[in-house]
Write an enzyme that holds these catalytic residues in place. Structure first.
Site, mmCIF file in Angstrom:
data_model
loop_
_atom_site.group_PDB
_atom_site.id
_atom_site.type_symbol
_atom_site.label_atom_id
_atom_site.label_comp_id
_atom_site.label_asym_id
_atom_site.label_seq_id
_atom_site.Cartn_x
_atom_site.Cartn_y
_atom_site.Cartn_z
ATOM 1 N N TYR A 238 12.549 -33.668 -17.337
ATOM 2 C CA TYR A 238 11.082 -33.591 -17.349
ATOM 3 C C TYR A 238 10.496 -33.723 -15.952
ATOM 4 C CZ TYR A 238 10.953 -38.696 -16.820
ATOM 5 O OH TYR A 238 11.100 -39.968 -16.343
ATOM 6 N N MET B 193 -4.865 -5.765 11.561
ATOM 7 C CA MET B 193 -5.602 -4.530 11.755
ATOM 8 C C MET B 193 -5.608 -3.786 10.435
ATOM 9 S SD MET B 193 -5.156 -1.061 13.761
ATOM 10 C CE MET B 193 -5.074 -0.212 12.198
ATOM 11 N N ARG C 46 6.427 -48.808 -14.825
ATOM 12 C CA ARG C 46 7.162 -49.273 -13.657
ATOM 13 C C ARG C 46 6.752 -50.704 -13.330
ATOM 14 N NH1 ARG C 46 6.308 -46.165 -8.172
ATOM 15 N NH2 ARG C 46 4.396 -47.365 -8.108
ATOM 16 N N CYS D 192 8.845 -38.051 -10.783
ATOM 17 C CA CYS D 192 7.477 -38.528 -10.934
ATOM 18 C C CYS D 192 6.708 -38.602 -9.625
ATOM 19 C CB CYS D 192 7.443 -39.877 -11.653
ATOM 20 S SG CYS D 192 8.215 -41.171 -10.685
ATOM 21 N N ARG E 241 -3.386 2.934 8.519
ATOM 22 C CA ARG E 241 -3.670 1.631 7.889
ATOM 23 C C ARG E 241 -2.429 0.751 7.917
ATOM 24 N NH1 ARG E 241 -6.689 5.222 4.274
ATOM 25 N NH2 ARG E 241 -8.756 4.350 3.926
ATOM 26 N N LYS F 279 0.837 -1.202 0.000
ATOM 27 C CA LYS F 279 0.000 0.000 0.000
ATOM 28 C C LYS F 279 0.875 1.256 0.000
ATOM 29 C CE LYS F 279 -3.580 -0.247 2.766
ATOM 30 N NZ LYS F 279 -4.993 -0.166 2.478
ATOM 31 N N SER G 9 14.291 -41.797 -12.633
ATOM 32 C CA SER G 9 13.096 -41.016 -12.332
ATOM 33 C C SER G 9 13.029 -40.878 -10.819
ATOM 34 C CB SER G 9 11.863 -41.735 -12.876
ATOM 35 O OG SER G 9 10.728 -40.969 -12.588
ATOM 36 N N ARG H 88 -3.585 -1.271 -6.378
ATOM 37 C CA ARG H 88 -2.752 -2.480 -6.326
ATOM 38 C C ARG H 88 -3.166 -3.375 -7.484
ATOM 39 N NH1 ARG H 88 -5.568 -5.070 -0.936
ATOM 40 N NH2 ARG H 88 -7.668 -4.873 -1.658
ATOM 41 N N HIS I 13 -15.718 -8.824 1.877
ATOM 42 C CA HIS I 13 -14.659 -9.732 2.337
ATOM 43 C C HIS I 13 -14.811 -11.124 1.745
ATOM 44 C CE1 HIS I 13 -12.805 -12.573 5.191
ATOM 45 N NE2 HIS I 13 -11.865 -11.659 5.245
ATOM 46 N N GLY J 261 -6.886 -10.172 8.069
ATOM 47 C CA GLY J 261 -6.558 -10.755 9.365
ATOM 48 C C GLY J 261 -5.774 -9.805 10.218
HETATM 49 C C1 PEP Z 1 7.375 -42.016 -5.453
HETATM 50 O O1 PEP Z 1 7.736 -42.709 -4.524
HETATM 51 O O2 PEP Z 1 7.618 -40.812 -5.550
HETATM 52 C C2 PEP Z 1 6.592 -42.598 -6.544
HETATM 53 C C3 PEP Z 1 6.294 -41.889 -7.607
HETATM 54 O O3 PEP Z 1 6.154 -43.857 -6.383
HETATM 55 P P1 PEP Z 1 4.886 -44.256 -5.485
HETATM 56 O O4 PEP Z 1 4.185 -43.003 -5.112
HETATM 57 O O5 PEP Z 1 4.080 -45.159 -6.324
HETATM 58 O O6 PEP Z 1 5.556 -44.924 -4.337
HETATM 59 MG MG MG Z 2 7.697 -44.848 -4.696
#
Ligand code: PEP
Ligand code: MG
Length: 896
Positions: free
Chosen positions: A867, A110, A633, A847, A99, A29, A780, A355, A471, A108
């Site tokens: 990735y 004042m 897997r 993953c 303010r 502000k 992975s 803002r 709000h 949350g």
């Molecule tokens: C993990 O352990 O991150 C994974 C992808 O395998 P899972 O969640 O199946 O154990």
């Molecule tokens: Mg796992």
């Protein structure tokens, strides 16, 4: 820091000590007020006490730093000079607002005290000066009420009750009907309430008032509500808040005065038209509090709402025209949609705040794409303007247009999205039921910052009072919760066990469905449908894909999920959990048969049943993903997920396998593990029972061959071994995998590339990744297990005590949601580096669930992985987050 430190920054009258770049020091502000004043916009003069004062205040046992008082006095005198008034003067009193203003806007804390500086004496001066006694005493009673509530912490209900009774007894309806004498009587009543509550009179020294308010702002930085908000929004406590003190301008000086809030574009839809609300003869807080129903800002807005009361454009054309010019100037300057507060005092416009406006995901997309097309921002900036988390809102269901519905009520369409749940009337209960896994709809007269936790826990929110900028509306939009506001026909019974609307009664616990986009609430659960994504979504995603370095894959097993993922732009499958393919009724029996067999022969019989099922599953998956990599897997079930529990389940397996039920029960008992997550799972199964992985590899390669033949497209299976800790595990398994794969390829007479790799989900694997990479063509990172094993924290059981860790600041985030950069992250860095040393071309991905979390994605980009893989619905979020992470890394998306 010494007495020489600059603790106070002045602004106004065309000059400012600070500007927007000092946001961390001046708060949002304060920085924007300084910036607006420098731009020559009409900002009442004022000053900002910096966030460093807040930090110093807490570091020093709630003492202010030396020199602050003198700097505040000097800055106050400067305001007085600018407006020709004196703080505390009896004939010519300067009044100020106080303010809070943190870096990020924070409900949350004042919020505001207006009209500060009024006393029994100065109010007379104000009455004379303004020539309007009624206005002066109205301002004084507002001040006493607000100051007592937020600074002195006297319960505000007492004041409201007194006023209500007074009005009822005299047949007044509106506050504006009260005369100066009425207010004088009420003020005496108010002062008595304060004296009774505190045992001392309401402060009559303006200096005491000022420091009381400043202290309340700093004090509120660490109150419970602010703490909750900070925790939910990951705002560090160390940031502190600033305090803004500003000369008062008055929207309550009669019919030529007003106060309002406005957005430079529609915050719900993103449409490029001005949008807002105002109240004649009122002060700022009246609009937000939702006590009176505001009028539309524009004629267009009034017509759209089908309202009679004139818009500001019609009622105050001169001030409105000035406001439009300010909108344009601010939007061009900030190059983003602005959320503005203003006051009109005797037809003169004053700016109180600007803002970047909160907006729905739909609006964020539209505004980003429009602004890029308007030449205001670049494609990269547009990509950075949309919060990846918010895409969730767009990917969520809306009401099935063909489903029958029984409408209960209408209100304002405050925040879009559809949700069903049980009606609850208070926030604690909402939170409790949500923790039990029940979807709830929170129904309130209005919400206040005390309701944040309940709003967060609820699937949707309905309020009886308040406009589109109340709000409830603002907070719900920010949280992405569907919300219907201002449903004035709803009467909530005092007992908080039911509400009535249009002669109907809805009890606590009954299910309702809300449609926040339409502002409607229906009885019962209405089915929902998936949304269609707009052209803006595709455009922005296209821009994100252009700058993104990392690929985005999906974790999917079923053809349906894979198709959803592909439609959302997934570039392959990063994790197909084969055991998830076994959850269906007919299959789980065969899997149990396999697990419970006492010998290889029995296992082979069960595996023979599973082979054709697996093969056809993989075929379908490859078909959906033609041309893209698919990581499959091999079996990794912690056994407890698959063991039969009931006698009925044992009986089913007995029937299917011809084995004796009693023996099966014994065997299940023997297989019971005390710590299945660290038990006979992952590659350990493959080591003990080679035939399981052999069947799976056969199914994968046979499926790949047949789909490659059928489609003529490249099919690239990536076979992944879970839970490897030692190179030897992988070496043994890889040899077997290759043997089966080559045999199948020979049988089928097909040439096809496949990869064999491993998950890195144990610290030992990460630390010895150079060894493991000798056999692994890809890694992975299974960050779910890697987090579990790094912290020694059970994935299944930690939810019970994680809240304590979050509350006490041991964890800033749940490490199963956002990757722990120091510990788990360090292991990823080590493994990536070691893996690449052995095998420079090794493919690296992640993953675990973190693959769909924007903050974790930023880490993964920093670690240089190839990735991320996430659940199908999170694919767009990951695409956008990956693009932003890349831009952040190269600093290409920095915005002004
Ligand atoms: C993990 O352990 O991150 C994974 C992808 O395998 P899972 O969640 O199946 O154990
Ligand atoms: Mg796992």
């Amino acid at each position: 820091m010494s007495d020489k430190t600059k603790w106070v920054y002045s602004f106004g009258a065309g000059h400012s000590d600070g500007d927007a770049s000092l946001r961390n020091l001046l708060g949002g502000k304060g920085a924007n007020l300084a910036e607006m004043a420098s731009l020559g916009l009409p900002v009442p003069p004022g000053f900002t006490i910096t966030t460093e004062v807040c930090t110093a205040f807490y570091a020093n046992d709630r003492q202010y730093p030396g020199g602050l008082k003198d700097q505040v006095d000097a800055a106050l005198a400067k305001i007085g000079e600018a407006v020709g008034m004196v703080f505390g003067d009896k004939t010519n009193p300067l009044l100020v607002s106080v303010r809070s203003g943190a870096r990020a806007s924070m409900p949350g804390m004042m919020d505001t005290v207006l009209n500060l500086g009024l006393t029994d004496e100065t109010v007379k001066g104000l009455a004379k000066l303004s020539g309007d006694e009624r206005f002066a005493y109205d301002s004084y009673r507002r001040f006493i009420q607000m100051y007592s509530d937020v600074v002195l912490e006297v319960d505000h209900h007492s004041f409201e009750e007194l006023l209500e009774t007074y009005k009822e007894e005299r047949d007044y309806f509106l506050d504006t009907e009260l005369s100066a004498d009425d207010w004088k009587t009420i003020i005496e009543g108010y002062k008595k309430i304060v004296a009774d509550a505190l045992g001392k009179p309401f402060p009559q020294d303006p200096q005491e008032q000022l420091w009381g308010a400043i202290g309340a702002v700093f004090g509120s930085w660490r109150n419970e509500r602010a703490d909750t908000y900070r925790r939910l929004h990951h705002i560090p406590e160390s940031w502190g808040t600033a305090v803004n003190v500003q000369a008062m301008v008055f929207g309550n000086m009669g019919e030529t005065s007003a106060t309002g809030v406005a957005f430079t574009r529609d915050p719900s839809t993103g449409d490029n038209h001005y949008y807002g609300e105002f109240l004649v003869n009122a002060q700022g807080e009246d609009v937000v509090a939702g006590i009176r129903t505001p009028q539309a800002l524009t004629r267009r807005g009034r017509e759209a709402m089908d309202e009679d009361a004139p818009s500001m454009e019609e009622a105050m054309p001169k001030a409105y025209a000035e406001l439009e010019k300010v909108f344009e100037k601010l939007e061009n300057h900030y190059r983003d949609m602005q959320d503005i507060e203003f006051t009109i005092q005797n037809e003169k416009l004053w700016m109180l705040q600007t803002r970047n406006g909160k907006r729905t995901a739909t609006a964020a997309l539209k505004i980003a794409v429009d602004m890029c097309k308007e030449g205001l921002i670049s494609e990269e900036e547009a990509v950075c303007r949309v919060d990846p988390h918010s895409l969730d809102q767009l990917l969520h269901p809306s009401l099935d247009p063909d489903a029958p519905r029984d409408q209960l009520l209408t209100g304002l369409p405050a925040s879009p999205g559809a949700a069903s749940g049980e009606v609850v009337f208070n926030s604690d209960e909402a939170e409790r039921l949500a923790q039990e896994g029940k979807p709830v709809i929170l129904v309130r007269i209005e919400t206040s910052p005390e309701d944040i936790h309940g709003m967060h826990a609820a699937k949707g929110i309905v309020t009886a009072r308040g406009g589109m900028t109340s709000h409830a509306a603002v907070v719900a939009r920010g949280m992405g919760r569907p919300c219907v506001c201002g449903a004035g026909d709803v009467k909530i019974d005092k007992s908080e066990t039911f509400f009535t609307v249009g002669g109907r009664q809805v009890k606590k616990g009954e299910t309702v469905t809300i449609d926040g986009g339409e502002g409607k609430v229906f009885a019962g659960a209405v089915p929902t449908v998936q949304p269609e994504l707009s052209g803006d979504f595709a455009t922005l995603m296209g821009w994100a894909d252009k700058v993104r370095r990392m690929k985005v894959r999906a974790n999917a097993e079923t053809p349906h999920d894979a198709q959803v993922a592909r439609d959302f732009g997934a570039e392959g499958i990063g994790l197909c959990r084969t055991e998830h393919m076994f959850f269906e009724a007919d299959r789980i029996i065969a899997v149990r048969e396999m697990i419970l067999s006492e010998d290889k022969k029995g296992r082979e019989a069960a595996l023979a049943k599973l082979l054709p099922m697996q093969r056809s599953d993989f075929e379908e998956l490859f078909r959906v993903m033609t041309g893209l990599p698919v990581t499959i897997r091999l079996l990794d079930p912690p056994l407890h997920e698959f063991l039969p529990h009931s006698d009925e389940e044992i009986e089913e397996v007995a029937k299917s396998s011809g084995m004796d039920a009693g023996k099966l029960k014994d065997r299940a008992h023997k297989l019971h593990e005390f710590n299945p997550m660290l038990g006979h799972r992952g590659c350990r199964l493959g080591v003990s029972y080679p035939e399981i992985y052999e069947m799976q590899v056969r199914a994968i390669i046979e499926a790949a061959c047949s789909v490659a033949k059928e489609t003529g497209e490249k099919v690239t299976p990536e076979i992944m071994v879970p839970l490897v800790a030692k190179r030897e595990e992988l070496a043994i398994l890889k040899e077997r995998i290759d043997a089966v794969a080559l045999a199948v390829l020979k049988e089928k007479n097909v040439k096809l590339d496949y990869l064999v790799g491993t998950m890195i989900e144990l610290p030992r694997a990460a630390l010895t990744a150079d060894e493991i990479a000798k056999d692994a063509e890809f890694f992975s990172f299974g960050t779910n297990d890697l987090t579990q094993t790094t912290f020694g924290l059970s994935r299944d059981d930690s939810a019970a005590f994680l809240p304590d860790y979050l509350r006490q600041g041991i964890f800033e985030r749940d490490p199963f949601v956002t990757l722990d950069p120091e510990g788990v992250g360090a292991l990823i860095h080590i493994a990536a580096e070691k893996g690449r040393k052995t095998r420079p071309e090794i493919k690296l991905g992640i993953c675990g669930e973190h693959g769909g979390d924007p903050d974790s994605i930023r880490f993964v980009e920093g670690a240089g992985l190839d990735y991320v893989s996430c659940s199908p619905f999170r694919t767009p979020i990951a695409r956008l987050a990956a693009a932003q992470a890349k831009l952040e890394k190269s600093d290409g998306g920095s915005t002004a």
